[in-house]
Write an enzyme that holds these catalytic residues in place. Structure first.
Site, mmCIF file in Angstrom:
data_model
loop_
_atom_site.group_PDB
_atom_site.id
_atom_site.type_symbol
_atom_site.label_atom_id
_atom_site.label_comp_id
_atom_site.label_asym_id
_atom_site.label_seq_id
_atom_site.Cartn_x
_atom_site.Cartn_y
_atom_site.Cartn_z
ATOM 1 N N LYS A 33 -3.426 33.303 2.247
ATOM 2 C CA LYS A 33 -2.664 34.507 2.436
ATOM 3 C C LYS A 33 -1.812 34.669 1.362
ATOM 4 O O LYS A 33 -1.420 35.710 0.655
ATOM 5 C CB LYS A 33 -1.908 34.555 3.617
ATOM 6 C CG LYS A 33 -2.929 34.379 4.905
ATOM 7 C CD LYS A 33 -2.201 34.185 6.328
ATOM 8 C CE LYS A 33 -1.513 33.210 6.236
ATOM 9 N NZ LYS A 33 -2.228 31.859 6.512
ATOM 10 N N SER A 34 -0.651 33.731 1.211
ATOM 11 C CA SER A 34 0.267 33.868 0.175
ATOM 12 C C SER A 34 -0.369 34.048 -1.199
ATOM 13 O O SER A 34 0.362 34.837 -2.062
ATOM 14 C CB SER A 34 1.194 32.568 0.156
ATOM 15 O OG SER A 34 1.976 32.560 1.235
ATOM 16 N N ASN A 48 -11.900 35.046 1.691
ATOM 17 C CA ASN A 48 -11.235 34.581 0.314
ATOM 18 C C ASN A 48 -11.860 33.141 -0.029
ATOM 19 O O ASN A 48 -12.875 32.782 0.643
ATOM 20 C CB ASN A 48 -9.749 34.385 0.903
ATOM 21 C CG ASN A 48 -8.997 34.040 -0.559
ATOM 22 O OD1 ASN A 48 -9.329 34.188 -1.730
ATOM 23 N ND2 ASN A 48 -7.936 33.151 -0.368
ATOM 24 N N SER A 53 21.985 39.876 62.252
ATOM 25 C CA SER A 53 21.815 38.719 63.013
ATOM 26 C C SER A 53 21.045 39.622 64.360
ATOM 27 O O SER A 53 20.014 39.034 64.933
ATOM 28 C CB SER A 53 22.642 37.783 63.655
ATOM 29 O OG SER A 53 23.819 38.557 64.339
#
Lengths: 278, 608
Positions: B24-25, B149, B532
């Site tokens: 990716k980078s 890629n 109660s």
């Protein structure tokens, strides 16, 4: 008439600038809501002045927290004059943080730029935050300034030593930020993270925000693109005399914004920011 | 002044995701370098660092800023970079692929309008390729292009590309994501990144750069019904401003707003602005605005303003898909804080229906835990009702994060809003409140006049005589303190109002008690009631009918018997001392103050 009073008739910005403004205002309001003891840093530069303006937008003309200027004593003199004038006209609660001990011991940039920045800025800020017990500090850093800032969160925690653990940052999604944290730590809030340099200038122009004139060429063929301490900030060659000129210049340039800032050389910023630099 | 729109550029944010090491980078580095988008000196600077560290220059290093990243060769945190091409400005979010850093990927993808999914041609579809696609679908990113890629490593063979496309397309389709295209790329060598490559003559589609241009800008939510989550209420000057960001729809001056879940209504008097020369008349989705109302109604952060006919649902029980990022597992029965738009409320995980195995999208056996980085289908139950939509209908009010201790630890999208056991009472309260005929004196005016807000103080636990003794002392002390207080014993209703009921109709007895206290509270009083006498008392039913008025529950006895109690006392506590302490507690919580929760501040003295 005061130069600080906007004069142009207007009904708000549109398009991309409006989106940035809406997001920043949302973040500022989240910060103000979640933190009772917060402050905002103001360096009188273009970014933190836009941030201050956005606070006035978010809170409808008010700035409901103090503004802190971390004063290294080496600022360009015009910056101090501008600071005091704006503070008076806008009725700001301005506080000055200064590492007086370091200055008394002669701290200056010739002892090393990173050493000097750490002492006068990082520690000046950290000590002030600790002393006043601020749980959040709002800053005007932007992701496009330099690499480490590109990795910041909108709400970014600092540990007990004021340090940034960039390896373990909180998830941030859908406008939900990290707003709770252990005692003794603080959060840095970054409402301008998504703004680019050119956005800042276009916004200044659109909103007619009074900006310090060091950014303009005042006749000597140079101007400052980024402002810091006098010894470590260098003017760039430029003919830009107006906001239009600056914006046009930025559209053409491929030089990095902070190329005139000495502490960015080598790995200076990475080391500085990990330790809690702004 | 120069018009702002002299060069109207469109802005689009794109996230790049994919398995670790799939490049990716490198893809981004190449994209920036080949389009001339890097600042002067950037490549030289990184080359110098590489030389210094004795390693070969890689395009990925251009964005992997931290030293540590370069040493390990991985991207640690999401980086945002900016890049413009062909009259469009892109914010590119580089999300890390390493398994440990899923929360960073989520943070990056949550603000993206489109995504590039990167797959290594040699390794093919991997676990993270599937997980990231799944998260993109949950996060609401609908536009996806897939970059295959490292085609250079498989000799640019079309059949390898085609088989990855077939496999991944089938997987994405199961998620409801339709990929716009698959692109064969070598980021390292620059094939099909900026311009089309001669090495892939069989590929006729666009390059990555061209594919970016084909992504569409998201359509704004302005035309949906209104969702305006209240972010805060300000009273800095004479204006009382409701601030917030419009999540969907529009607000115009004069609009009648209904607030959910409180059912309060008012009209928009003004839309406030700063540095505007003429009054604002309208606000639209995504804008941060502030409005003033024609009536002083008490609304606070977390309410959602809407139009009456298109209101969100109100419930405590939500079915949802959740991804968990916390180090501690999510557990059935544990309490978390849910943050949905601007609402924050405690919740409990009631059920984990199943954990979704992202690799196969199969359903696993029932579990009691959701581990870090897992996705599960859950039912959660909030402590108080929330205004909520299904995420498929409204984005902002249909999704939430879960906070565990101090940390945002998970995110969820609402798939179904379930009816809980108080749904019918809630509907009754809603209809009643929306058509309530009110006088001109509002609760704020009453609170200012009486010097306190209205509230119901319920006593639970302990023996009837102990409850009764405390109720008497509390009424006595509050009245002595100048507070308008009334002791309402539920049994007083039975001979009169409830005379037509069979004594066994517990639910109806509680309902009528709730409606009577609702009336008394509307008068501005503090009502103190022992409980109660009820055989089966349901405090949540009363809360639902009184919502949003304050119900303050005091339990006498073992804390476990009433975990929702605001205060727990020993059953044996002296009633006088207990009453004094309770009043202190009521003061501490602001119930005995008449200001109604706006944020105010005092300007500090001027320091220069």
């Amino acid at each position: 008439m005061s130069v600080l009073t906007p004069t142009a008739a207007r009904s708000g910005v549109a398009g991309h600038l409006r989106q940035l403004e809406d997001q920043s205002v949302y973040i500022l309001r989240e910060a103000y809501r979640h933190f009772d003891n917060l402050c905002m840093l103001w360096s009188m530069g273009k970014d933190s002045t836009v941030l201050l303006w956005l606070a006035r937008k978010a809170f409808f003309g008010h700035v409901p927290f103090p503004l802190v200027h971390v004063d290294t004593s080496y600022k360009i003199p015009e910056m101090i004059a501008y600071r005091d004038r704006v503070a008076r006209e806008w009725g700001l609660n301005l506080l000055i943080a200064q590492n007086k001990d370091a200055l008394a011991n002669g701290m200056n940039h010739t002892l090393g730029r990173v050493v000097c920045c750490t002492a006068l800025k990082t520690n000046g800020l950290k000590d002030f935050v600790a002393e006043r017990g601020y749980t959040a500090v709002i800053l005007g850093i932007r992701a496009d300034e330099e690499g480490t800032r590109a990795k910041e969160r909108y709400f970014s925690p600092r540990d007990h030593h004021g340090e940034w653990d960039f390896r373990d940052q909180p998830p941030e999604l859908w406008g939900q930020f990290k707003t709770s944290f252990p005692e003794g730590t603080h959060i840095r809030v970054h409402p301008l993270l998504d703004w680019r340099e050119i956005d800042v200038w276009e916004y200044i122009r659109a909103e007619n925000i009074p900006i310090i004139d060091l950014y303009f060429n005042r006749g000597d063929g140079t101007r400052y693109r980024s402002l810091g301490c006098a010894p470590c900030t260098f003017a760039i060659r430029s003919t830009a005399k107006s906001l239009d000129d600056i914006i046009e210049e930025l559209r053409q340039t491929t030089v990095a914004e902070r190329s005139g800032r000495a502490q960015d050389e080598g790995r200076g910023m990475e080391v500085l920011r990990k330790d809690g630099y702004m | 002044m120069v018009a702002l729109s002299d060069r109207a550029m469109e802005h689009l944010s794109i996230v790049v995701v994919g398995h670790v090491d799939h490049g990716k980078s490198t893809l981004l580095g190449r994209l920036y370098a080949d389009t001339g988008s890097l600042p002067d000196g950037r490549i030289e600077k990184v080359q110098a660092i590489c030389q210094q560290q004795g390693k070969e220059f890689e395009f990925a290093f251009l964005f992997d800023t931290f030293l540590e990243e370069q040493e390990q060769g991985i991207t640690i945190d999401t980086a945002r970079t900016f890049f413009s091409w062909d009259s469009r400005e892109y914010v590119i979010i580089d999300a890390p692929g390493h398994k440990e850093f899923l929360k960073n990927m989520v943070s990056g993808a949550a603000r993206a309008e489109a995504a590039l999914l990167v797959i290594d041609a040699q390794e093919g579809v991997q676990e993270q390729s599937r997980k990231h696609a799944h998260l993109l679908a949950m996060l609401g990113v609908r536009q996806v292009a897939v970059v295959v890629n490292k085609m250079d490593l498989v000799a640019y063979r079309q059949e390898i590309f085609a088989s990855i496309e077939d496999e991944y397309r089938a997987f994405l389709t199961k998620l409801g994501v339709t990929p716009e295209r698959f692109i064969p790329v070598s980021a390292k060598l620059g094939d099909n990144v900026v311009s089309r490559s001669a090495r892939t003559p069989w590929y006729t589609g666009p390059s990555v750069l061209e594919a970016l241009g084909l992504f569409q800008k998201e359509i704004p939510q302005e035309d949906q019904p209104l969702r305006f989550p209240v972010q805060d209420v300000y009273k800095f000057d004479s204006r009382r401003i409701l601030a917030g960001r419009i999540a969907a729809g529009r607000i115009r001056v004069g609009d009648r707003l209904v607030f959910a879940p409180s059912n309060k209504t008012a009209r928009v008097k003004t839309i406030e602005g700063f540095n505007v020369d003429s009054p604002l008349l309208e606000g639209a989705a995504r804008q941060s605005i502030g409005v003033t109302l024609d009536e002083q109604i008490f609304v606070e952060r977390g309410e959602v303003a809407c139009q009456e006919e298109f209101a969100p649902q109100v419930s405590t029980t939500l079915r949802c898909n959740v991804f968990w990022l916390g180090a501690r597992p999510l557990e059935i029965g544990c309490r978390y804080l849910v943050r949905l738009a601007t609402r924050e409320v405690a919740c409990e995980v009631v059920a984990i229906h199943h954990v979704i195995d992202v690799s196969e999208l199969d359903v696993q056996e029932t579990r009691t835990l959701l581990l870090k980085n897992e996705v599960g289908e859950l039912t959660i139950r909030t402590k108080a009702p929330v205004a909520v939509d299904r995420s498929s209908d409204f984005e902002a009010t249909g999704r939430f994060v879960l906070v565990d201790q101090c940390d945002v630890s998970g995110g969820g999208i609402v798939t179904e809003v379930l009816l809980d056991e108080h749904a019918s009472l809630r509907e009754e309260a809603r209809r009643r409140d929306l058509s309530w005929v009110a006088g001109d004196v509002g609760p704020e005016a009453r609170a200012a006049h009486y010097g306190h807000r209205a509230a119901l103080v319920l006593l639970t636990g302990a023996a009837p005589n102990a409850q009764s003794a405390l109720a008497r002392r509390l009424e006595d002390h509050l009245v002595a303190d100048g507070r308008h207080t009334y002791l309402l014993a539920p049994e007083n209703l039975w001979r009169g109002l409830d005379a037509d009921l069979l004594s066994a109709d517990d639910r109806e007895l509680v309902r009528r008690f709730g409606e009577v206290t609702r009336l008394l509270i509307d008068t501005g009083m503090i009502v103190v009631s022992p409980t109660s006498a009820f055989r089966r008392f349901d405090p949540d039913a009363v809360r639902t009918l009184l919502h949003p008025a304050t119900v303050f529950m005091v339990h006498m006895g073992e804390p476990e018997a009433n975990p929702d109690a605001d205060v727990v006392l020993e059953a044996s506590d002296d009633p006088n001392a207990a009453a004094t302490n309770l009043i202190e507690e009521l003061k501490r919580r602001g119930l005995l103050a008449y200001t109604l929760g706006e944020k105010r501040f005092e300007y500090a003295s001027y320091t220069i």
